[in-house]
Design an enzyme around this catalytic site. Structure first.
Site, short mmCIF file in Angstrom:
data_model
loop_
_atom_site.label_atom_id
_atom_site.label_comp_id
_atom_site.label_asym_id
_atom_site.label_seq_id
_atom_site.Cartn_x
_atom_site.Cartn_y
_atom_site.Cartn_z
N ARG A 241 49.36 52.62 -27.85
CA ARG A 241 50.56 52.33 -27.06
C ARG A 241 51.02 50.88 -27.27
NH1 ARG A 241 54.11 55.52 -24.86
NH2 ARG A 241 52.44 56.79 -23.93
N GLN B 130 54.29 73.11 -30.82
CA GLN B 130 53.30 72.30 -30.10
C GLN B 130 52.62 71.26 -31.00
OE1 GLN B 130 50.82 75.34 -28.17
NE2 GLN B 130 52.08 75.14 -26.33
N ARG C 35 51.38 58.73 -36.89
CA ARG C 35 51.01 57.62 -36.00
C ARG C 35 49.64 57.83 -35.37
NH1 ARG C 35 53.73 57.89 -30.13
NH2 ARG C 35 53.40 60.10 -29.69
N HIS D 124 59.23 52.75 -33.89
CA HIS D 124 59.26 52.84 -32.41
C HIS D 124 58.82 51.49 -31.81
CE1 HIS D 124 58.80 54.26 -28.39
NE2 HIS D 124 58.63 55.54 -28.68
N ASP E 12 66.45 56.38 -21.56
CA ASP E 12 66.05 57.03 -22.80
C ASP E 12 67.33 57.52 -23.46
OD1 ASP E 12 64.78 58.23 -24.88
OD2 ASP E 12 63.52 59.56 -23.66
N GLU F 266 64.79 51.01 -31.03
CA GLU F 266 64.21 51.69 -32.19
C GLU F 266 65.27 51.98 -33.25
OE1 GLU F 266 62.14 55.08 -30.50
OE2 GLU F 266 61.97 53.93 -28.64
#
Length: 301
Positions: free
Chosen positions: A74, A92, A100, A170, A214, A273
Site C-alpha cells: 500500500r 474474480q 503488482r 497508481h 474516485d 494516476e
C-alpha cells in the site's frame, strides 16, 4: 545467497545496493547526487523518492503495508496491468491486474552519471496461467532516479494474436494536508464519478478533496500539477502517451475498512494516476509494443 548474487550482478558501488527488506523482499536502494529512492522487486514498485532538497518524501508509503506474497504493497507507485480497476471479465482476478503482487526480475542497472541512476525490471510470460492471462507477453519497466523520477512501462506482444490492455501508475503522493491540496490541469475535463454510479460530470476549477473521491478524467491534458501549500511544493506530472487520469482518496470511512492503512492516513496522501484507463484501451498487435511513460518533478512553492 540470492541477495549476494543480485548485488554482485547489479550493485553499483556508492550508488545502488540490493538488500532484504520487509517480508524478505529484495529491495533496491539508490542514493546518488540528486536523490535517494527505494524500489521493491516485488511488484516492480517504487516505494520512495526523495530529492536531496526535499525534507519530505515525494511518495506516501503506509506503515501498515503488508509485505506478503500475493498482496499488494500500500503506497508508493504500484503498477496496474493489464487492467485498471476490477477484473473486466468478472472472473474474480485481482483488482488492477496481477503484476503488482508478483516478483519481477532485475534486468539491468546503470549509473548514467553521478546524479542519475537507471533500473530496468522485467516481467515475462512465465507467469502465464490458464485462468489469469493467456497471451504471451513481456513487460519492461525502466525507472530513472535523478532530479526527477521517470517511469517507462513497455508492453511487448510476443504472441501471434493481438491483445488489449488498460494500465496505470497508481501514484500515492505524500501531502501535508489533503484538505488544502489542489490539482491543476483537469479544469473543464469530463470525468466519471465512480462513487455516483459512474455518472459523467464536468470538473469546474482545480480539483480539491473534502470527502472520498474516485474520479476517472477523460481527454485529460498531458501535464498535471499538485499544489501543496503545507509542504510548500508543486509536484509536476507529465505523461505523453495517455488521455485519462484518476484522482482518488478513500477519506475516513473507507480508510477504516482498509487494514493496511491507518485511520488518519487519508489526510497524508492523494493519488493522481496517469494511465490508459477505461475507454483509453490500448490494442497491441503481435510483434508490437506500447510504452506508458511518466515524469514526476518538483518545484518549491
Amino acid at each position: 545467497m540470492e541477495i549476494q548474487r543480485l548485488n554482485s550482478d547489479f550493485g553499483i558501488a556508492g550508488q545502488l545496493d540490493i538488500f532484504p527488506g520487509q517480508g524478505g523482499f529484495p529491495m533496491i536502494k539508490i542514493s546518488n547526487g540528486s536523490a535517494k529512492a527505494l524500489i521493491s522487486v516485488y511488484g516492480g514498485q517504487v516505494l520512495s523518492f526523495q530529492p536531496h532538497d526535499q525534507v519530505e518524501d515525494v511518495l506516501f508509503l503506509s506503515q501498515q503495508s503488508e509485505y506478503v506474497a500475493g498482496k499488494a504493497i500500500r503506497g508508493g507507485i504500484p503498477v496496474c496491468w493489464p487492467w485498471f480497476g476490477p477484473d473486466p471479465k468478472g472472473l474474480q482476478r485481482p483488482n488492477h491486474g496481477f503484476v503488482r503482487n508478483q516478483f519481477w526480475q532485475i534486468a539491468n542497472t546503470e549509473a548514467i552519471n553521478g546524479a542519475e541512476t537507471k533500473v530496468s525490471l522485467m516481467f515475462n510470460e512465465t507467469f502465464k496461467q490458464e485462468n489469469t492471462w493467456r497471451q504471451p507477453f513481456m513487460l519492461m519497466l525502466d525507472i530513472t532516479i535523478g532530479t526527477s523520477l521517470q517511469l517507462k512501462l513497455t508492453t511487448f506482444n510476443t504472441g501471434d494474436k493481438p491483445f488489449s490492455i488498460t494500465q496505470a501508475f497508481h501514484c500515492y503522493f505524500r501531502v501535508g494536508d489533503i484538505k488544502r491540496v489542489k490539482v491543476f490541469g483537469l479544469e473543464d475535463c469530463d470525468y466519471f464519478d465512480k462513487l455516483d454510479q459512474g455518472s459523467q460530470k464536468t470538473q469546474h476549477g482545480a480539483v480539491t478533496v473534502s470527502r472520498e473521491v474516485d474520479q476517472i478524467y477523460i481527454d485529460a491534458v498531458k501535464k498535471l500539477q499538485i499544489v501543496d501549500p503545507v509542504l510548500k511544493r508543486r509536484i509536476h506530472i507529465s505523461s505523453p502517451n495517455t488521455s485519462t487520469a484518476v484522482v482518488w482518496n478513500p477519506w475516513s470511512k473507507t480508510s477504516m475498512k482498509m487494514p493496511d492503512l491507518a485511520n488518519l492516513d487519508y489526510q497524508k496522501f492523494i493519488c493522481v494516476e496517469a494511465g490508459n484507463i477505461a475507454f483509453d484501451l490500448i490494442k497491441i498487435q503481435p510483434g508490437s509494443q506500447f510504452s506508458l511513460e511518466a515524469n514526476y518533478s518538483l518545484l518549491a512553492d
